[in-house]
Scaffold this motif. Structure first.
Motif, PDB file in Angstrom:
ATOM      1  N   LEU A 112     -53.260  15.014   8.667  1.00  0.00           N
ATOM      2  CA  LEU A 112     -53.741  16.254   9.293  1.00  0.00           C
ATOM      3  C   LEU A 112     -55.231  16.206   9.605  1.00  0.00           C
ATOM      4  O   LEU A 112     -55.683  16.779  10.599  1.00  0.00           O
ATOM      5  CB  LEU A 112     -53.457  17.454   8.374  1.00  0.00           C
ATOM      6  N   SER A 139     -47.505  12.631   7.839  1.00  0.00           N
ATOM      7  CA  SER A 139     -48.499  13.189   8.761  1.00  0.00           C
ATOM      8  C   SER A 139     -49.899  13.061   8.168  1.00  0.00           C
ATOM      9  O   SER A 139     -50.066  13.175   6.945  1.00  0.00           O
ATOM     10  CB  SER A 139     -48.207  14.663   9.050  1.00  0.00           C
ATOM     11  N   PHE A 183     -49.848  22.604   9.121  1.00  0.00           N
ATOM     12  CA  PHE A 183     -48.823  21.550   9.067  1.00  0.00           C
ATOM     13  C   PHE A 183     -47.531  22.104   9.639  1.00  0.00           C
ATOM     14  O   PHE A 183     -47.042  23.143   9.206  1.00  0.00           O
ATOM     15  CB  PHE A 183     -48.601  21.086   7.625  1.00  0.00           C
ATOM     16  N   TYR A 209     -49.092  17.097  -0.356  1.00  0.00           N
ATOM     17  CA  TYR A 209     -50.274  16.916   0.491  1.00  0.00           C
ATOM     18  C   TYR A 209     -51.452  16.496  -0.402  1.00  0.00           C
ATOM     19  O   TYR A 209     -51.638  17.024  -1.506  1.00  0.00           O
ATOM     20  CB  TYR A 209     -50.602  18.155   1.328  1.00  0.00           C
ATOM     21  N   ALA A 264     -56.052  23.628   7.552  1.00  0.00           N
ATOM     22  CA  ALA A 264     -55.302  22.684   8.393  1.00  0.00           C
ATOM     23  C   ALA A 264     -53.857  23.156   8.448  1.00  0.00           C
ATOM     24  O   ALA A 264     -53.259  23.497   7.407  1.00  0.00           O
ATOM     25  CB  ALA A 264     -55.372  21.273   7.809  1.00  0.00           C
TER      26      ALA A 264
END
Length: 594
Positions: free
Chosen positions: A551, A549, A565, A577, A563
């Motif tokens: 973000l 992903s 997730f 991340y 953010a």
């Protein structure tokens, strides 16, 4: 020895008028804290009983409980009165309005004289003579089991009283250096069966003490020899301090007002006999409760000091911070200037130590906030703080940033707040305090995940301008579990309106924080801060390094950003991340559990 009627010599710490201490702006009004006595006053205020009947019922409660009106007689027998001081004060104020029959009955109630069956005993120091009965209404317990008591042919109770009197004199006068109150030995101590702990009565240029003759049914304490001996010891230390006060300034002026002398005498119970802890009865809701008394600073911090027995911990703060020399020096100033305001005497001694009243009052009330079991790991505060009650929290600050506004915080009063540290992950707690009133300060206590606690305080150096304070703690939000805040009005003449705000002070560099919650089941939040406007990319990768992903991928302003997730479509496991900015690349990991 012939005894004059007690009230005819202005018995027991009487102040014949209500005293207003200009330094605190508070009136030392009649307040007992005892449910029966306050019920009597309420009945008078409601017009249900006359002033004469009201005063009589109060003295019945202290001296002859069996004569109390049924409406005021508690079903369980009730608790004893700590001290009759405010009732003598009230009596003298209203005496011109009372009938001669009421006055005669009260003087008869309080009269005490020698009896044909009375014994006397001079303590080993030779400083005290104890007059007591072993038969009749005022009889002391007759047990004689201690070898020392057998040797002296006195009851154990009298041996303990003699020990406590000599110990209290030695500690308070000979060791600490308070004013010597014994003009000619021996000093007289009597015993009587009444509804309170004890009294100190002035008699010409000296005084004498009267103690309860058995302390049956009195409140709990922690003395290893039991409640009776504990109550006896504490009361003797208390009353000897009253005798010292009288010798110092004849109970004149501010220092002689009910609230200050009772705070002072109650403190000496703890200083002389620290294993008794009778004062827990005044700071706790009940002796074995962890909840505060509504009359104490813990339970009602917005009520200003002085506050008699219930504010004893305010004085203990100075004793623990500076040592008892501080209070000896304060009372020396009072002895030389009998009419000095007591807060001015305190301020003089703080100034001689390079300290201010405002800063110490703020620290004092912040120590009160930092009390109870949760502060066992603190690096500050009262020595006995884990045994003190949990302070009353004015309100919760639930989401950071958050703020609270309040009006009319009384002079020398405080409000306490709690803020959860579970939300913010970046930066440091920052407290902003604004008030049009000078002299409002703020204290902050942080509880860390390892169980330790620290505090920070802030006062304004210019006490003549409106309050505008910013306190940055320097702690990391991620290290904290809880935050407690005290807003204290150190202004001694004015109430204060104020607004307090809790927010995050930004880190001094761009920073990627741990996500929260972590581990997580479905969703989690990643937080980071930027020192300046920058292009930002935030990606999430699985344990094989595959990006799952993106973000964020855009330009963001300086400040703290978040953010979210959502891992609902992914398998359990470790994920990474990565934050890429113009100046740095940072990676953290998180755990998804399903």
């Amino acid at each position: 020895m012939f005894r004059f009627p007690a009230l005819s010599i202005l018995l027991v710490l009487i102040s014949v008028m209500i005293f207003t201490d200009r330094a605190s702006g508070q009136q030392s009004a009649f307040h007992s804290g005892h449910p029966v006595l306050d019920q009597i006053r309420a009945a008078e205020s409601a017009g249900e009983i006359s002033k004469d009947e009201s005063v009589l019922q109060m003295f019945y409660a202290g001296y002859s409980p069996e004569r109390l009106n049924d409406a005021f007689t508690p079903a369980d027998g009730g608790s004893p009165i700590k001290c009759m001081v405010p009732f003598y004060q009230h009596y003298n104020e209203v005496k011109p309005e009372l009938s001669s029959a009421t006055i005669a009955e009260i003087e008869e109630l309080t009269y005490h004289s020698r009896t044909a069956t009375e014994f006397s005993y001079v303590t080993p120091s030779g400083k005290f003579i104890l007059y007591y009965d072993t038969t009749g209404t005022d009889a002391v317990p007759a047990e004689q089991t201690l070898q020392e008591a057998v040797d002296e042919n006195i009851p154990d109770y009298i041996w303990h009283a003699a020990f406590a009197a000599d110990s209290s004199y030695r500690h308070q006068v000979e060791q600490l250096g308070f004013t010597d109150f014994i003009l000619s030995s021996p000093y007289e101590i009597d015993f009587q069966n009444f509804g309170f702990y004890g009294t100190t009565t002035r008699s010409g240029s000296t005084s004498y003490i009267t103690l309860h003759s058995n302390f049956n049914g009195f409140p709990l304490n922690t003395h290893p020899l039991g409640n009776r001996i504990g109550a006896l010891y504490a009361t003797i230390a208390h009353e000897i301090k009253h005798a010292i006060q009288y010798a110092a300034n004849r109970w004149r002026g501010s220092a002689g007002s009910f609230n200050w002398i009772e705070m002072d005498a109650t403190m000496m119970e703890e200083i002389v006999f620290e294993d008794v802890n009778d004062y827990y009865n005044y700071i706790r809701f009940s002796f074995n409760s962890d909840q505060p008394s509504n009359n104490s600073i813990f339970g009602n911090p917005q009520d200003p000091t002085p506050g008699a027995y219930w504010h004893v911990t305010w004085m203990l703060f100075f004793a623990e911070k500076f040592g008892m020399d501080f209070w000896v020096d304060v009372w020396d100033d009072v002895a030389h200037q009998p009419e000095i305001l007591f807060t001015d005497a305190i301020e003089l001694q703080l100034g001689s130590r390079g300290e201010t009243f405002e800063s110490n009052h703020l620290q004092n009330l912040t120590w009160h906030l930092g009390s109870g079991q949760r502060f066992g790991g603190a690096n500050f505060g009262f020595e006995d703080r884990v045994n003190y009650p949990i302070p009353f929290i004015q309100s919760e600050l639930s989401a950071i940033p958050d703020s609270a506004s309040n009006t009319s915080l009384r002079s020398l009063g405080a409000h306490y707040f709690h803020a959860s540290a579970s939300g913010p992950a970046l930066g440091s707690p920052q407290i902003l305090l604004n008030s049009p009133t000078p002299g409002v300060g703020v204290g902050v206590i942080g509880i860390f995940h390892d169980g330790s606690s620290e505090k920070r305080i802030a006062t304004q150096s210019n006490q003549s301008t409106p309050t505008n304070l910013e306190l940055v703690t320097g702690w990391n939000w991620s290290d904290l579990s809880d935050l407690y805040i005290s807003v204290v009005n150190t202004n001694r003449t004015r109430t204060a309106d104020y607004t307090v705000e809790v927010r995050s002070a930004l880190p001094q560099q761009s920073l990627l924080a741990n996500n929260y919650p972590n581990p997580f089941r479905t969703a989690t939040t990643i937080e980071f801060s930027l020192l300046s406007e920058q292009k930002v990319r935030l990606d999430v990768f699985d344990s094989l390094g595959r990006r799952v992903s993106t973000l964020l991928d855009r330009t963001l302003d300086e400040g703290v950003h978040q953010a979210d997730f959502n891992g609902s479509g992914l398998a359990s496991g470790v994920y990474f991340y990565r934050l890429i900015t113009d100046s740095d690349i940072t990676t953290n990991k998180m755990l998804l559990i399903k």
